[in-house]
Design a protein around this motif. Structure first.
Motif, PDB file in Angstrom:
ATOM      1  N   SER A 135      11.483   6.526   7.857  1.00  0.00           N
ATOM      2  CA  SER A 135      10.777   5.448   7.176  1.00  0.00           C
ATOM      3  C   SER A 135       9.290   5.755   7.185  1.00  0.00           C
ATOM      4  CB  SER A 135      11.042   4.109   7.871  1.00  0.00           C
ATOM      5  OG  SER A 135      12.407   3.765   7.805  1.00  0.00           O
ATOM      6  N   PHE A 136       8.721   5.987   6.012  1.00  0.00           N
ATOM      7  CA  PHE A 136       7.305   6.323   5.890  1.00  0.00           C
ATOM      8  C   PHE A 136       6.487   5.063   5.594  1.00  0.00           C
ATOM      9  CE2 PHE A 136       9.345  10.367   5.067  1.00  0.00           C
ATOM     10  CZ  PHE A 136       8.515  11.263   5.706  1.00  0.00           C
ATOM     11  N   VAL A 137       5.336   4.962   6.250  1.00  0.00           N
ATOM     12  CA  VAL A 137       4.418   3.850   6.012  1.00  0.00           C
ATOM     13  C   VAL A 137       3.062   4.419   5.614  1.00  0.00           C
ATOM     14  CG1 VAL A 137       5.606   2.297   7.587  1.00  0.00           C
ATOM     15  CG2 VAL A 137       3.778   3.754   8.454  1.00  0.00           C
ATOM     16  N   ASP A 138       2.273   3.605   4.940  1.00  0.00           N
ATOM     17  CA  ASP A 138       0.967   4.019   4.447  1.00  0.00           C
ATOM     18  C   ASP A 138      -0.051   3.985   5.584  1.00  0.00           C
ATOM     19  OD1 ASP A 138      -1.280   4.542   2.934  1.00  0.00           O
ATOM     20  OD2 ASP A 138      -1.485   2.457   2.291  1.00  0.00           O
ATOM     21  N   ASP A 139      -0.618   5.143   5.916  1.00  0.00           N
ATOM     22  CA  ASP A 139      -1.604   5.220   6.990  1.00  0.00           C
ATOM     23  C   ASP A 139      -2.988   4.718   6.577  1.00  0.00           C
ATOM     24  OD1 ASP A 139       0.236   6.298   8.723  1.00  0.00           O
ATOM     25  OD2 ASP A 139      -0.276   8.375   8.244  1.00  0.00           O
ATOM     26  N   THR A 140      -3.254   4.686   5.289  1.00  0.00           N
ATOM     27  CA  THR A 140      -4.607   4.335   4.844  1.00  0.00           C
ATOM     28  C   THR A 140      -4.808   2.822   4.723  1.00  0.00           C
ATOM     29  OG1 THR A 140      -4.009   4.423   2.494  1.00  0.00           O
ATOM     30  CG2 THR A 140      -4.716   6.486   3.537  1.00  0.00           C
ATOM     31  N   TYR A 141      -3.733   2.048   4.758  1.00  0.00           N
ATOM     32  CA  TYR A 141      -3.785   0.585   4.612  1.00  0.00           C
ATOM     33  C   TYR A 141      -4.421   0.168   3.278  1.00  0.00           C
ATOM     34  CZ  TYR A 141      -2.782   0.768   9.595  1.00  0.00           C
ATOM     35  OH  TYR A 141      -2.209   1.034  10.809  1.00  0.00           O
ATOM     36  N   GLN A 142      -4.299   1.037   2.275  1.00  0.00           N
ATOM     37  CA  GLN A 142      -4.833   0.716   0.952  1.00  0.00           C
ATOM     38  C   GLN A 142      -3.753   0.157   0.023  1.00  0.00           C
ATOM     39  OE1 GLN A 142      -7.143   3.859  -0.848  1.00  0.00           O
ATOM     40  NE2 GLN A 142      -7.841   4.616   1.144  1.00  0.00           N
TER      41      GLN A 142
END
Length: 257
Positions: free
Chosen positions: A49-56
Motif C-alpha cells: 500500500s503506497f501513500v503520498d510522502d509529499t502530503y500534496q
C-alpha cells in the motif's frame, strides 16, 4: 564491486585473529566448516500500500509486488564448538529480481497501459544462525535445523525501460529504491560426508529469510520547468515484506585448529 553487509564483520574478525577456545572453557580442537555453492531463490509476492510522502495529493494506491525467481551463489563459515551445535555466518549474493504484475505503480496518466515489469532490484542476504545436529558426529549423513537473524542489503533498483520511455513522453522521470533491513531466518539441511576420515562434504539446504523494508517511488520533471510553471514532484512509499526461500547446493571442507 562486491559489497558485504555489516553482519559479516565477525567473520573477518574470526579470520584475522586467533580463536580463543579457552574463553569458552573448551580445550579440544575446534571444528570449522567452509561451504561454497549456488542457490535457487524463490521470493513470495506481497501487496504494498503506497501513500503520498509529499502530503500534496493525499492519494494512495496498492500494487502487487511479485519478484521473479533467480539463481546466485553463496558461502558460509560454521564453527562447531561442541558436538551437536554449530554457529554459522552466511552470505548470499543476489542477482536482479524483476518485479512483475505491478501496473498499479504508475496508473496516473497511463490508464490504458499495463506495466508488467516495472522495476528491477537485487538483494544480498547475510545471516547468523545457531544450528542443531541431532545425530552423532561419526555419522556420514548429518541433518540439521537452525535459526537466527538476517540482514538484507538491497542493491540500487531501477525502473524498466518501458516505464522510463513512457514517463519521458510526459516530460517526467522516476526513481525507485529500497532500504536495507534486518529480519529473521531459519533453515533445514543435510551434510553428506565423503567418508568418516574425509574432510570433504556435499550440502543441501532450504533457507528462509524474512525482512520488511521501505519501498519508495518518485516522479519528477525530466528537465526543470520554466520559472512560471510549478514543478512536478510526487513521492510514494510503502512497507514491503521480502521473504524468499533459497534452495542451496554446495561443497564443503572441514578443518580444525
Amino acid at each position: 564491486m562486491l559489497k558485504f553487509s555489516p553482519l559479516l564483520a565477525p567473520l573477518a574478525l574470526a579470520l584475522s585473529t586467533p580463536v580463543s577456545a579457552g574463553a569458552f572453557g573448551l580445550s579440544d580442537p575446534q571444528d570449522f566448516i567452509v561451504r561454497v555453492g549456488g542457490y535457487y531463490m524463490s521470493p513470495g509476492d506481497d501487496e504494498v500500500s503506497f501513500v503520498d510522502d509529499t502530503y500534496q495529493y493525499f492519494d494512495a494506491f496498492r500494487a502487487n509486488v511479485d519478484p521473479g525467481s533467480e539463481w546466485g551463489w553463496y558461502m558460509n563459515l560454521e564453527w562447531k564448538p561442541v558436538e551437536h551445535w554449530g554457529i554459522e555466518l552466511a552470505y548470499m549474493d543476489g542477482d536482479n529480481h524483476t518485479s512483475s504484475h505491478a501496473d498499479g505503480f504508475f496508473s496516473l496518466g497511463f490508464d490504458n497501459v499495463e506495466f508488467r515489469d516495472v522495476v528491477s532490484f537485487d538483494a544480498n542476504i547475510s545471516t547468523a544462525s545457531l544450528k542443531f545436529y541431532p545425530l552423532d558426529e561419526t555419522c556420514m549423513v548429518q541433518p540439521y535445523i537452525g535459526g537466527g537473524v538476517s540482514y538484507t542489503d538491497f542493491g540500487e533498483g531501477s525502473l524498466s525501460r518501458k516505464v522510463r520511455d513512457d514517463l519521458a513522453d510526459f516530460g517526467l522521470r522516476g526513481d525507485f529504491d529500497l532500504g536495507s533491513s534486518w529480519g529473521y531466518t531459519w533453515q533445514v539441511g543435510m551434510d553428506f560426508n565423503f567418508g568418516r576420515e574425509s574432510a570433504w562434504l556435499v550440502n543441501v539446504a532450504a533457507v528462509y529469510a524474512r525482512s520488511m523494508t521501505d519501498m519508495r517511488l518518485q516522479l519528477m520533471d525530466d528537465v526543470p520547468p520554466p520559472p512560471n510553471v510549478e514543478p512536478i514532484y510526487e513521492s510514494y512509499s510503502g512497507d514491503y515484506i521480502y521473504d524468499p526461500w533459497m534452495f542451496n547446493l554446495s561443497v564443503g571442507y572441514k578443518f580444525s585448529f
